[in-house]
Enzyme design. Structure first.
Site, mmCIF file in Angstrom:
data_model
loop_
_atom_site.group_PDB
_atom_site.id
_atom_site.type_symbol
_atom_site.label_atom_id
_atom_site.label_comp_id
_atom_site.label_asym_id
_atom_site.label_seq_id
_atom_site.Cartn_x
_atom_site.Cartn_y
_atom_site.Cartn_z
ATOM 1 N N SER A 21 0.823 -1.214 0.000
ATOM 2 C CA SER A 21 0.000 0.000 0.000
ATOM 3 C C SER A 21 0.861 1.269 0.000
ATOM 4 O O SER A 21 1.860 1.353 0.694
ATOM 5 C CB SER A 21 -0.895 -0.001 1.239
ATOM 6 O OG SER A 21 -1.676 1.165 1.276
ATOM 7 N N GLY A 72 1.004 11.298 4.729
ATOM 8 C CA GLY A 72 -0.213 11.701 5.438
ATOM 9 C C GLY A 72 -1.508 11.263 4.788
ATOM 10 O O GLY A 72 -2.514 11.960 4.842
ATOM 11 N N CYS A 130 -0.821 3.679 10.319
ATOM 12 C CA CYS A 130 -0.151 4.759 9.604
ATOM 13 C C CYS A 130 0.465 5.725 10.598
ATOM 14 O O CYS A 130 -0.218 6.265 11.459
ATOM 15 C CB CYS A 130 -1.102 5.514 8.686
ATOM 16 S SG CYS A 130 -0.216 6.832 7.829
ATOM 17 N N GLY A 219 12.218 0.491 3.480
ATOM 18 C CA GLY A 219 13.371 0.137 2.658
ATOM 19 C C GLY A 219 14.301 -0.853 3.320
ATOM 20 O O GLY A 219 14.069 -1.289 4.447
HETATM 21 C C1 FMN Z 1 5.736 6.684 0.263
HETATM 22 C C2 FMN Z 1 5.077 5.604 1.085
HETATM 23 C C3 FMN Z 1 3.695 5.638 1.302
HETATM 24 C C4 FMN Z 1 3.077 4.660 2.059
HETATM 25 N N1 FMN Z 1 1.720 4.704 2.238
HETATM 26 C C5 FMN Z 1 1.093 3.722 2.918
HETATM 27 C C6 FMN Z 1 -0.316 3.699 3.052
HETATM 28 O O1 FMN Z 1 -1.034 4.560 2.544
HETATM 29 N N2 FMN Z 1 -0.879 2.689 3.764
HETATM 30 C C7 FMN Z 1 -0.145 1.689 4.329
HETATM 31 O O2 FMN Z 1 -0.703 0.793 4.949
HETATM 32 N N3 FMN Z 1 1.199 1.674 4.205
HETATM 33 C C8 FMN Z 1 1.826 2.662 3.527
HETATM 34 N N4 FMN Z 1 3.203 2.616 3.390
HETATM 35 C C9 FMN Z 1 3.959 1.541 4.028
HETATM 36 C C10 FMN Z 1 4.265 0.402 3.062
HETATM 37 O O3 FMN Z 1 3.085 -0.200 2.578
HETATM 38 C C11 FMN Z 1 5.148 -0.662 3.737
HETATM 39 O O4 FMN Z 1 4.445 -1.212 4.827
HETATM 40 C C12 FMN Z 1 6.467 -0.103 4.239
HETATM 41 O O5 FMN Z 1 6.963 0.865 3.353
HETATM 42 C C13 FMN Z 1 7.530 -1.171 4.456
HETATM 43 O O6 FMN Z 1 7.803 -1.904 3.275
HETATM 44 P P1 FMN Z 1 9.015 -1.535 2.258
HETATM 45 O O7 FMN Z 1 10.256 -1.430 3.072
HETATM 46 O O8 FMN Z 1 9.017 -2.626 1.249
HETATM 47 O O9 FMN Z 1 8.654 -0.200 1.665
HETATM 48 C C14 FMN Z 1 3.839 3.611 2.630
HETATM 49 C C15 FMN Z 1 5.223 3.570 2.403
HETATM 50 C C16 FMN Z 1 5.849 4.529 1.637
HETATM 51 C C17 FMN Z 1 7.328 4.444 1.401
#
Ligand code: FMN
Ligand code: FAD
Lengths: 322, 273
Positions: A21, A72, A130, A219
């Site tokens: 997401s 946000g 969030c 990340g």
């Molecule tokens: C720019 C950005 C926006 C995100 N927006 C949401 C969101 O709207 N809802 C949500 O549940 N997680 C959101 N996340 C979290 C990601 O879904 C994920 O849980 C988190 O980034 C860890 O995974 P990753 O390291 O592969 O990015 C967001 C992450 C990023 C980087």
């Protein structure tokens, strides 16, 4: 042929590599770069009941092997989403998980009602975590409070048949405990986890970089922490765990599955390269082939069952202890 | 199963420091074309295989050719430092073309207008592609280049070679007019009547002052904003910029906007002040 299918929350998914997401829009944005049919499931950007304009810029900054964001939950609201994005999502060629969040019990229910369209979507991801918004008066996140988790999940469960995946925050003392409560309150799966809270400071101006000061770290920088969170949750619940945090490669995905994930979500990697999900899947397939594993789902939990780990609770012996 | 990638398959043919700290990188792409418009950008992965730097960096498309593009970048940090050490023959992973360019999509007629391009520092990079396109159409192009001092003025030779009329401004007066580059525009708008099509790229306070000057003359300038970006594709919603209609994204709604669309904050001073 390796069997990549996984069954989560009572639904079949063609493969265990999903788009996280907030990093994949609703798929439409990336159609130009990616064949969406290769994605195990698209988890849409979190929607809220009403429109939210999001946080003031700056909203993102890169850190060492990581990304801090303070977006946000910018979105146009649940009704707009159903009207404008459901037609696309319904024919995008893969499973769809719709993520939503709300600020009062009444709003959670209303949101679930608006977003439920017969048997669509395949699941809801209940974003209890969030870090970039405030929930009412309390500064904390829903997923930091067992009672709040229970309240939200029970309320949503009562009004929709769509399976629920509870997305948890890793910013807790014991994520296993929260996962157990989510499970007993109606979650059909848990997603572990959202971003870790972090801060960036501008040494030049001597001020916090983000207006809201605290942001969410994602990340590769968080991968080892997220692996532990997945393992902790996996050892305490029976429902499937969806592993998230810093996945860049197929080996990373395999590691999450070995720690207990039934499926994984790829987030920040997609921001680096829109094709990351397909590549992760290809690499995972290659790994399974090399290891002679015939079914992807057989990876799940293999490394979490071993002894010698702190608080090692063998999955078969004692699953629901708290 | 292979993913479709419009920007894949580029090879570096030159990468040279043509002004202090500023590099010209020419890229060739075999096979499929690359249909870009001036003002669009590419998101460049400086280093594959490592996670630091993790994300791409946005760079404006500096020149558009049949079988390739050129980039013009200033070395300011990690990613641009890595780019500067790349050599002829190295592949480069670029994503693009991305965003909306200088030409409005509504196809507004700019035919009779006099083109004025206002660049702050390396903001000259994408304006070059626009100048090139306008010169090909036989149009007159005036280019105002600004920097802190003479040695930071870039691309003056290249714009002249295209047949543009080039004026410079430096904050310390070491070359051209003393003051900000927006002062050159201020002078022009005071002295000359005529219909101007104003295009600009540079630091935000400079664009804000330019927007103010344009508004006084009823001109809707086309400005390319420089905001921090992550994905470049619109999914992360990280590069928000406040407009009169609420937040928009620099990467997909921009990077080029009308000067009166943006809600500007900090701006440069006028020249008489
Ligand atoms: C720019 C950005 C926006 C995100 N927006 C949401 C969101 O709207 N809802 C949500 O549940 N997680 C959101 N996340 C979290 C990601 O879904 C994920 O849980 C988190 O980034 C860890 O995974 P990753 O390291 O592969 O990015 C967001 C992450 C990023 C980087
Ligand atoms: C649409 C667009 C087009 C651009 N086109 C060009 C171009 O054609 N040529 C060119 O030289 N540059 C261009 N830039 C700016 C370029 O993207 C940044 O200089 C680059 O991202 C810096 O990366 P780095 O890793 O080398 O620096 P970092 O190590 O990330 O940062 C070094 C310093 O630069 C600052 N910085 C980083 N990114 C930006 C940014 N986007 N804006 C302002 N300051 C920043 C940081 O705050 C820091 O002080 C463009 C930016 C955008 C948004």
């Amino acid at each position: 042929m390796t069997d990549l299918t996984v069954r989560i929350a009572g639904k079949n998914f063609k493969n265990p590599v999903w788009a996280a997401s907030g990093t994949f829009g609703c798929g439409e944005e990336l159609e130009r770069f990616v064949d969406l049919r290769n994605i195990g499931a698209i988890v849409t950007k979190t929607v809220t009941l009403g429109e939210r304009e999001g946080n003031p810029p700056p909203r993102v900054i890169e850190t060492a092997s990581g990304l801090l964001n303070s977006v946000g939950l910018e979105n146009k609201g649940a009704e707009w989403f159903v009207k404008n994005k459901y037609p696309f999502l319904k024919q995008c060629g893969t499973n769809v998980v719709v993520s939503f969040a709300a600020f009062t019990p009444g709003e959670w229910v209303k949101c679930a009602e608006i977003l439920t369209d017969g048997d669509f979507p395949d699941a809801f991801e209940i974003n209890l975590s969030c870090p970039n918004v405030s929930y009412g008066a309390a500064r904390g996140l829903v997923a930091q409070d067992k009672r709040a988790v229970e309240k939200v999940l029970r309320a949503v469960k009562a009004v929709t048949r769509v399976p629920l995946i509870a997305k948890l925050t890793p910013n807790v003392t014991d994520i296993g405990e929260i996962a157990v409560r989510a499970e007993s309150s109606g979650a059909d799966a848990v997603a572990v986890a959202n971003t870790f809270q972090g801060v960036a400071v501008d040494a030049e101006t001597m001020k916090p970089y983000f207006k809201r000061v605290v942001a969410g770290l994602s990340g590769p920088a968080i991968k080892p922490l997220a692996l532990k969170a997945v393992m902790d949750a996996y050892r305490q619940v029976k429902v499937p765990v969806v592993g998230i945090g810093g996945i860049m490669t197929g080996i990373d995905a395999a590691e999450f599955m070995l720690c207990g994930a039934a499926a994984v979500e790829v987030g920040t990697a997609t921001l680096r390269d829109p094709c990351s999900c397909s590549r992760v899947l290809e690499e995972l397939q290659e790994y399974l082939k090399t290891k002679g594993v015939k079914k992807a789902r057989e990876l799940t939990g293999r490394a979490a069952k071993q002894k010698g780990l702190p608080r090692a609770i063998s999955k078969n012996r004692k699953r629901n202890v708290i | 199963m292979i993913a479709r990638r419009p920007g894949a398959g580029f090879t570096i043919i030159t990468n040279q420091e043509i002004y202090p700290d500023h590099y010209l990188m020419e890229l060739r792409r075999e096979g499929a074309g690359f249909d870009a418009s001036p003002g669009q950008f590419v998101n460049v992965l400086a280093a594959g295989g490592v996670t630091d730097p993790l994300l791409r960096v946005p760079l404006g498309i500096h020149r558009i050719r049949k079988n390739g593009i050129a980039l013009f970048y200033k070395v300011v940090g990690k990613a641009t430092g890595i780019l500067s050490r790349k050599r002829k023959g190295d592949p480069l992973d670029i994503l693009g073309p991305l965003g909306r360019g200088f030409y409005p999509e509504t196809g507004e007629k700019e035919e009779k207008k006099i083109n004025v391009l206002v660049a702050g520092g390396h903001g000259a990079a994408p304006l070059y592609a626009l100048a090139q396109r306008e010169r090909e159409k036989g149009k007159e192009v005036a280019v105002f280049l600004g920097a802190s001092t003479k040695k930071h003025i870039v691309l003056s030779r290249e714009f002249r070679q295209l047949g543009c009329r080039v004026k410079t401004a430096t904050e310390d007066g070491s070359a051209g007019r003393k003051g900000y580059v927006t002062c050159l525009l201020e002078d022009l708008l005071k002295q000359k009547n005529g219909e101007f099509a104003v295009y600009s790229c540079g630091p935000t306070p400079m664009l804000a002052r330019l927007a103010e000057l344009a508004a006084e003359k009823g001109i809707r300038a086309r400005v390319s904003v420089d905001t921090y970006m992550a994905c470049g594709t619109g999914v992360c919603r990280g590069c928000a910029i406040m407009t009169r209609e609420g937040y928009k994204l620099s990467c997909t709604d921009g990077p080029v906007f009308y000067s009166d669309e943006i809600v500007w904050e900090e701006k440069l001073k006028g020249c008489g002040e």
